[in-house]
Write a protein that holds these residues in place. Structure first.
Motif, PDB file in Angstrom:
ATOM      1  N   ALA A  48       0.939  -1.145   0.025  1.00 25.67           N
ATOM      2  CA  ALA A  48      -0.184  -0.059  -0.165  1.00 25.67           C
ATOM      3  C   ALA A  48       0.909   1.310  -0.108  1.00 25.67           C
ATOM      4  O   ALA A  48       0.604   2.161  -0.743  1.00 25.67           O
ATOM      5  N   ASP A  49       1.838   1.324   0.726  1.00 24.77           N
ATOM      6  CA  ASP A  49       2.802   2.424   0.752  1.00 24.77           C
ATOM      7  C   ASP A  49       3.470   2.611  -0.307  1.00 24.77           C
ATOM      8  O   ASP A  49       3.628   3.688  -0.876  1.00 24.77           O
ATOM      9  N   LYS A  50       3.765   1.409  -1.003  1.00 23.57           N
ATOM     10  CA  LYS A  50       4.594   1.598  -2.432  1.00 23.57           C
ATOM     11  C   LYS A  50       3.645   1.989  -3.473  1.00 23.57           C
ATOM     12  O   LYS A  50       3.959   3.008  -4.416  1.00 23.57           O
ATOM     13  N   MET A  51       2.317   1.800  -3.358  1.00 26.71           N
ATOM     14  CA  MET A  51       1.360   2.216  -4.259  1.00 26.71           C
ATOM     15  C   MET A  51       1.435   3.718  -4.080  1.00 26.71           C
ATOM     16  O   MET A  51       1.267   4.479  -5.208  1.00 26.71           O
ATOM     17  N   GLN A  52       1.109   4.167  -2.998  1.00 26.67           N
ATOM     18  CA  GLN A  52       0.901   5.550  -2.933  1.00 26.67           C
ATOM     19  C   GLN A  52       2.242   6.330  -3.108  1.00 26.67           C
ATOM     20  O   GLN A  52       1.881   7.537  -3.636  1.00 26.67           O
ATOM     21  N   ALA A  53       3.349   5.819  -2.816  1.00 27.57           N
ATOM     22  CA  ALA A  53       4.627   6.463  -3.448  1.00 27.57           C
ATOM     23  C   ALA A  53       4.456   6.718  -5.055  1.00 27.57           C
ATOM     24  O   ALA A  53       4.913   8.038  -5.508  1.00 27.57           O
ATOM     25  N   GLU A  54       4.206   5.789  -5.505  1.00 27.25           N
ATOM     26  CA  GLU A  54       4.421   5.709  -7.212  1.00 27.25           C
ATOM     27  C   GLU A  54       3.200   6.616  -7.767  1.00 27.25           C
ATOM     28  O   GLU A  54       3.156   7.009  -8.374  1.00 27.25           O
ATOM     29  N   MET A  55       1.909   6.393  -6.849  1.00 24.60           N
ATOM     30  CA  MET A  55       0.923   7.307  -7.311  1.00 24.60           C
ATOM     31  C   MET A  55       1.293   8.776  -7.046  1.00 24.60           C
ATOM     32  O   MET A  55       0.819   9.428  -7.957  1.00 24.60           O
ATOM     33  N   ALA A  56       2.041   9.094  -5.931  1.00 23.79           N
ATOM     34  CA  ALA A  56       2.474  10.487  -5.822  1.00 23.79           C
ATOM     35  C   ALA A  56       3.279  11.129  -7.099  1.00 23.79           C
ATOM     36  O   ALA A  56       3.087  11.895  -7.598  1.00 23.79           O
ATOM     37  N   LYS A  57       4.000  10.017  -7.591  1.00 31.86           N
ATOM     38  CA  LYS A  57       4.946  10.322  -8.698  1.00 31.86           C
ATOM     39  C   LYS A  57       4.213  10.688  -9.875  1.00 31.86           C
ATOM     40  O   LYS A  57       4.233  11.495 -10.800  1.00 31.86           O
ATOM     41  N   LEU A  58       3.012   9.691 -10.143  1.00 39.14           N
ATOM     42  CA  LEU A  58       2.112  10.011 -11.153  1.00 39.14           C
ATOM     43  C   LEU A  58       1.267  11.209 -11.166  1.00 39.14           C
ATOM     44  O   LEU A  58       1.195  12.038 -12.145  1.00 39.14           O
ATOM     45  N   VAL A  59       0.778  11.560  -9.838  1.00 40.39           N
ATOM     46  CA  VAL A  59       0.117  12.810  -9.742  1.00 40.39           C
ATOM     47  C   VAL A  59       1.111  13.941 -10.033  1.00 40.39           C
ATOM     48  O   VAL A  59       0.711  15.021 -10.803  1.00 40.39           O
ATOM     49  N   ALA A  60       2.321  13.895  -9.684  1.00 44.52           N
ATOM     50  CA  ALA A  60       3.322  15.264  -9.890  1.00 44.52           C
ATOM     51  C   ALA A  60       3.533  15.079 -11.578  1.00 44.52           C
ATOM     52  O   ALA A  60       3.368  16.362 -12.046  1.00 44.52           O
ATOM     53  N   ALA A  61       3.708  13.959 -12.208  1.00 44.43           N
ATOM     54  CA  ALA A  61       3.709  14.077 -13.569  1.00 44.43           C
ATOM     55  C   ALA A  61       2.489  14.615 -14.244  1.00 44.43           C
ATOM     56  O   ALA A  61       2.462  15.319 -15.159  1.00 44.43           O
ATOM     57  N   THR A  62       1.219  14.310 -13.735  1.00 43.38           N
ATOM     58  CA  THR A  62      -0.165  15.013 -14.468  1.00 43.38           C
ATOM     59  C   THR A  62       0.090  16.416 -14.321  1.00 43.38           C
ATOM     60  O   THR A  62      -0.507  17.130 -14.994  1.00 43.38           O
ATOM     61  N   LYS A  63       0.665  16.873 -13.362  1.00 39.62           N
ATOM     62  CA  LYS A  63       0.870  18.346 -13.179  1.00 39.62           C
ATOM     63  C   LYS A  63       1.621  19.171 -14.159  1.00 39.62           C
ATOM     64  O   LYS A  63       1.724  20.327 -14.357  1.00 39.62           O
ATOM     65  N   THR A  64       2.514  18.308 -14.785  1.00 41.62           N
ATOM     66  CA  THR A  64       3.506  19.106 -15.760  1.00 41.62           C
ATOM     67  C   THR A  64       2.787  19.080 -17.099  1.00 41.62           C
ATOM     68  O   THR A  64       3.331  19.809 -17.886  1.00 41.62           O
ATOM     69  N   GLY A  65       1.797  18.562 -17.370  1.00 41.56           N
ATOM     70  CA  GLY A  65       0.903  18.617 -18.431  1.00 41.56           C
ATOM     71  C   GLY A  65       1.851  17.978 -19.687  1.00 41.56           C
ATOM     72  O   GLY A  65       1.459  17.752 -21.006  1.00 41.56           O
TER      73      GLY A  65
END
Length: 151
Positions: free
Chosen positions: A108-125
């Protein structure tokens, strides 16, 4: 205007996350409904990004960012709802969640960490950035489903 929208989104995220971290479920069934609800919200937003990443839907940077905002909050919600007594009932959760709690939490922690990276990437456009982080995030979802989710 963009700063105000960001502040509103951050405040909403904080308000949504607060009840999850302090969640007191009256009955195990309530916890099961809560986590199923969280996963049912997470799935379509993650799938919409996946469709853009895989070329099944046109890339829309604004839509990707909105999906990212939802994922930032919702990916943190279901974990408090895997408490005692929630292994029975209307659930696809395998018993290994409760017998391998440390391993489950690590996933679960790993998923949340990878999801945070994905979220950051979505902000770049930037679609390439989103593609680079989508695969690892999807891999954590698949690993958990394979190990801990029944049919």
């Amino acid at each position: 205007m963009k700063a105000i929208a960001s502040l509103v989104a951050a405040a909403a995220a904080a308000l949504l996350a607060l009840p999850a971290s302090a969640q007191n479920f009256q009955k195990p069934e309530d916890a099961i409904k809560y986590r199923r609800g969280a996963f049912s919200v997470l799935g379509p937003h993650f799938a919409a990004l996946g469709a853009m990443v895989n070329g099944r839907a046109p890339f829309d940077a604004k839509a990707a960012a909105r999906h990212g905002e939802v994922l930032a909050v919702v990916s943190t919600l279901p974990w408090t709802a895997f408490g005692p007594g929630t292994d029975k009932g209307d659930t696809k959760a395998k018993p290994e969640i409760w017998t391998e709690q440390a391993k489950f939490k690590e996933g679960a922690d790993k998923m949340q960490a990878e999801m945070a990276k994905l979220v950051a990437a979505t902000k770049t456009g930037n679609l390439d950035s989103i593609k680079a982080s989508f695969g690892p995030a999807a891999g954590t979802c698949k690993a958990c489903h394979d190990a801990y989710r029944g049919s």
